[in-house]
Each structure stands twice: as C-alpha cells, then as structure tokens.
Design an enzyme around this catalytic site. Structure first.
Site, PDB file in Angstrom:
ATOM      1  N   HIS A 155      26.268 -17.409  24.412  1.00 25.02           N
ATOM      2  CA  HIS A 155      24.907 -17.998  24.338  1.00 25.02           C
ATOM      3  C   HIS A 155      23.924 -17.242  25.228  1.00 25.02           C
ATOM      4  O   HIS A 155      22.930 -17.802  25.672  1.00 25.02           O
ATOM      5  CB  HIS A 155      24.917 -19.484  24.731  1.00 25.02           C
ATOM      6  CG  HIS A 155      26.009 -20.270  24.083  1.00 25.02           C
ATOM      7  ND1 HIS A 155      25.864 -20.917  22.881  1.00 25.02           N
ATOM      8  CD2 HIS A 155      27.292 -20.491  24.467  1.00 25.02           C
ATOM      9  CE1 HIS A 155      27.005 -21.510  22.556  1.00 25.02           C
ATOM     10  NE2 HIS A 155      27.886 -21.255  23.497  1.00 25.02           N
ATOM     11  N   SER A 276       5.501   6.329  26.286  1.00 25.30           N
ATOM     12  CA  SER A 276       4.439   5.614  25.592  1.00 25.30           C
ATOM     13  C   SER A 276       3.178   6.455  25.621  1.00 25.30           C
ATOM     14  O   SER A 276       2.885   7.111  26.625  1.00 25.30           O
ATOM     15  CB  SER A 276       4.205   4.272  26.293  1.00 25.30           C
ATOM     16  OG  SER A 276       2.902   3.792  26.025  1.00 25.30           O
ATOM     17  N   LYS A 282       5.972   3.973  31.097  1.00 21.45           N
ATOM     18  CA  LYS A 282       7.033   3.492  30.206  1.00 21.45           C
ATOM     19  C   LYS A 282       8.129   4.505  29.913  1.00 21.45           C
ATOM     20  O   LYS A 282       7.877   5.687  29.762  1.00 21.45           O
ATOM     21  CB  LYS A 282       6.427   3.053  28.861  1.00 21.45           C
ATOM     22  CG  LYS A 282       5.594   1.809  28.898  1.00 21.45           C
ATOM     23  CD  LYS A 282       6.344   0.556  29.347  1.00 21.45           C
ATOM     24  CE  LYS A 282       7.338   0.079  28.326  1.00 21.45           C
ATOM     25  NZ  LYS A 282       6.668  -0.400  27.115  1.00 21.45           N
ATOM     26  N   GLU A 289      16.480   0.437  19.636  1.00 21.78           N
ATOM     27  CA  GLU A 289      15.650  -0.459  18.816  1.00 21.78           C
ATOM     28  C   GLU A 289      15.719  -0.066  17.341  1.00 21.78           C
ATOM     29  O   GLU A 289      15.755  -0.914  16.447  1.00 21.78           O
ATOM     30  CB  GLU A 289      14.201  -0.396  19.277  1.00 21.78           C
ATOM     31  CG  GLU A 289      13.987  -0.979  20.663  1.00 21.78           C
ATOM     32  CD  GLU A 289      12.610  -0.612  21.193  1.00 21.78           C
ATOM     33  OE1 GLU A 289      11.656  -1.326  20.864  1.00 21.78           O
ATOM     34  OE2 GLU A 289      12.495   0.396  21.914  1.00 21.78           O
TER      35      GLU A 289
END
Ligand code: ARG
Length: 455
Positions: A155, A276, A282, A289
């Site tokens: 969980h 970025s 970043k 992803e």
C-alpha cells in the site's frame, strides 16, 4: 502498375490508393525476401519451376537481398506494399521470369509468413534484451550486497525491512519471466503458413513442408484458411511485449519515486537523466517516466490486435493489414525501454535510507509466537504498542525493555535487537525472502538461468 491490373480498368483513384497502400510493412523487406527464396526453392524442388528458372529468380532475389541490406533498395510510390515492391524489383532485375515468383502463392500467405519470420527474430531479440536487463538488476543487487536494508512496501506504506537487493531481484524475476514468455512463443512461431495461397489451397503440387523446413521451421499449417486468416500469434507477440512493458512500467514508477527528494534513494547518472528547458535546477528521470507511458500504448496495441480479429469472417480480410502498425510500435517501445532502463540502472548510484523502526513490529510479534503466544494475541499486543507510540509521537526505536515487558510478559530483553533492521532481515527464514542467504541464492539462480541462455 499493380499486381492486379488485369482485372480493373483505369488508374486507381488517389484517395483509394493513399488510404489502402501499406508502407509500414517495408520493415518486412528482409523477411519477404527470405520467404520468397524458400518459396522459389520449393517450386524448383517440386518441378513447378525449371532448374534454370529457379536459379535465375534466386539470383535476382539474392541481388535484392544485398540491395535491402545496403539500403540501396528504393521503394516507389506505385508499390502497393512490400510484396509488390519485391516482385516489381525482381522483374526489373531478371525480366519476365520474375513473374513466376508468385506461382502458387498469394500475398495472404506471404504476409502471414513475413510476420512470423519477423516475430521469430523479434522474440529472440527481446529475450536477449530482457536477459540483459535482468542481469543488470542481478549485478546491482550483488554490488549492493547484504548491507543495504530498505523498507519493503505494501500500500506504499513501510511494511518490513528487507535487503534492497531483494527488491531489485523482484524486478529481475519479472524480467526473467517476461523473457521466458518470448522463448515459449517460439514454439508457436515454428509453423509456416506459406503454401496456403489466397485461401483454400492450390491445384499445383506445392509442398509447404519443404519451404517450412528451408525456413528452419518444424512444419507447415494444417488448414489454409486459418493460416491466412488468423493473427493469434501476432496478438500473442504483442501481449508478450505489452506484459514486459507493464513490468518495466512498475520498475519505472519505483525509479521515479526513488529519484524524488522525498525518497532520495537513487541518483541517476547525468547521461541517463534529462534537464528542464525552464527550471535550471531540474534533473528528471524521463526514461523511467517514458517506459511507464509507453506501457499505455502497448496495452492499447494489445486491445487493438484482439479487436482487429474479433468477429472477422473467415479467412483473410484486409483489416489484418493493420496488425503491423500496432506490432511494430510495441516492438520498438520494448526494445528501446529495456536497453534505456538497463543503462540507467547500471550507471545509477543507490543510497536508500534505513526503514523506520516500526517495521520491526512483525518481528516482535513473531518473537512472542516463538514462545507459544497465539499469533492473534501477539498481533494485538504489538498493534496496541504501535498505537501508543504513535499517540505519544514516539518511534519503536525508543522502546526500552520495560516498555516491552509492560506490553506482554513474554518479551525478553534480547527482543530489543529486533529493532535493528539488519537483525530483522537476518532472521528471515523463508525461501525467496529478503535475508542475505536467500538473496544470495536468488542471485545465483537467476544468473544461472540468464547466463546459461536456458529458460
Ligand atoms: N498488405 C496486405 C496485408 O498486410 C498484404 C495482403 C494483401 N492481400 C490482399 N488480398 N489484398 O495484409
């Protein structure tokens, strides 16, 4: 010039042509030539083509194969598909005898075969790619060794301490099973549809078994209608790709989480991260992803493959031309995803924090169980202790023996050692668990399977 110009008058309408031509299948060029060579050899062997014709056509196909290999083969706008292109070029090379190539054959059995040859190569390539990925996971697990203890999760809440290697090997196991799935598929790709013709067979003395064996397959189709009309094996190939991408998407998700400041488990090598355009600070985990995102496309492709065949009347229907777009897309996504993730994992630095001390709760309960306390009672006692500590804003690590003794007379002073995650992990006695011994055995077994090339 079309392959069917004798039947229809006039020039094909551009709207019809643009909508129906197949260009995606250009990727099958090498397979189409390989299948054609086997077909011609079979025609020669059964006496449909003379020795001379067989030699001339084969020589032309060999030249074509060289052109395909060197990139010199040029497709034309007038080629309806890869099969038309091969026949057109063959006739350019060897003259009218090239028109005999299609004897006893249809594009229906031709394309079914091409796809099987393509998938045979693809399945082997994916099996290798997944083996490489799993071996990288094994290497990293081995490098991290028995020292690095992390929380396991259910969980997404901390559950029990385990070795980080154990967590990585879970993904190694998934990749290994995804690999075996591709190897198993090999058995169903071992059957050639060539010789089925357009639909119901031919009056010519074709021998599909000969071409099958020339292509290194154990046998040929049992029913010509099914051979040209089904794409179950293509759907299965897409399933294997989609399933593997779903596995990669879970690893991707963990890597995304681990690379956050909040988790702080991993630092990606600059070469395997992105920046970025707007936010100067970043460093993003785009590979992780994208494997997650590409799994969505793969699930869509699998759905499309199944829907494509659903309710189709027997046998071949042009709908089936669409199979290639879906199959090629997942094929590329899986190949790219496995190798990018393998590179990311091999170059990343892992530095996960130790688990919270409350993850020792089950160990404490099991200490009581070991002294004859029913598990339900031990659970209640330890759960109440967790509730009390949470209410007092205290960690399990602050427990003293008098706390334990107050909770249950069965506790012993040495039980406080269980609050050390390394001790907790070392006490796991079950096979496949996260103890150093079990993890070492898992590493050994997985490495054996993957390096031996055996499933
Ligand atoms: N491009 C077609 C496909 O991929 C080849 C078979 C065409 N057959 C036909 N009867 N038009 O399915």
């Amino acid at each position: 010039m079309t392959l069917w110009e004798g039947r229809l008058e006039g020039v094909p309408a551009s709207e019809m042509w643009d909508f129906t031509v197949s260009t995606a299948d250009r990727r099958l060029l090498a397979d189409d030539i390989e299948g054609s060579m086997a077909h011609v050899a079979m025609l020669g062997e059964v006496g449909i083509l003379s020795e001379r014709e067989t030699e001339e056509i084969t020589a032309g196909l060999r030249t074509l194969s060289e052109e395909a290999g060197s990139g010199a083969f040029i497709f034309k706008d007038s080629d309806e598909d890869v099969h038309s292109a091969v026949e057109r070029r063959l006739v350019e090379l060897v003259g009218p005898v090239g028109g005999k190539l299609h004897t006893g054959r249809s594009r229906n059995d031709q394309v079914a075969l091409d796809l099987i040859l393509y998938m045979r190569r693809g399945a082997a390539r994916h099996a290798d790619g997944l083996a490489r990925l799993a071996l990288v996971l094994v290497d990293v697990a081995e490098r991290l060794g028995p020292e690095v203890v992390v929380p396991s999760y259910t969980h997404l809440q901390q559950a029990q301490p385990t070795l980080f290697a154990h967590h990585l090997l879970a993904y190694g196991q998934m990749a290994a099973r995804d690999r075996r799935r591709f190897l198993d598929l090999g058995a169903r790709l071992d059957c050639s549809p060539l010789g089925a013709g357009a639909a119901a067979g031919s009056s010519l003395p074709l021998s599909p078994g000969i071409s099958a064996s020339l292509l290194g397959m154990s046998g040929a189709f049992a029913n010509s209608l099914e051979a040209v009309g089904s794409r179950d094996r293509a759907a299965e190939y897409v399933w294997c790709c989609a399933r593997a991408l779903v596995s990669l998407s879970r690893l991707g998700e963990d890597l995304v989480l681990w690379s956050t400041r909040e988790f702080g488990w991993v630092t990606l090598a600059d070469e395997f991260a992105t920046g970025s355009s707007a936010l100067p600070q970043k460093k993003n985990p785009d590979i992780a992803e994208l494997v997650r995102g590409k799994a969505a496309g793969a699930i869509g492709a699998l759905t499309a493959m199944l829907a494509l065949e659903k309710g189709l009347p027997m046998s071949y229907n042009r709908d089936l031309q669409e199979d290639k777009e879906h199959l090629f897309r997942v094929d590329d996504d899986l190949a790219g995803g496995t190798s990018a993730l393998a590179g990311l994992l091999a170059t990343a630095r892992f530095h996960p924090p130790a688990p919270a001390s409350e993850t020792a709760a089950l160990d404490l309960a099991e200490a009581l169980v070991g002294r004859g306390v029913p598990f339900r009672e031990a659970h209640r006692v330890t759960g109440a202790m967790a509730a009390r500590l949470a209410a007092d804003n205290r960690e399990f690590s602050s427990l003293s023996f008098s706390d334990l003794a107050r909770a249950h007379p069965g506790f012993e002073p040495s039980d406080l050692d269980l609050l050390d995650p390394a001790v907790s992990v070392s006490r796991r006695a079950t096979p496949g668990a996260g103890s150093p011994e079990s993890v070492a055995a898992q590493i050994c077994e997985l490495r054996g399977e993957l390096s031996g090339g055996e499933s």
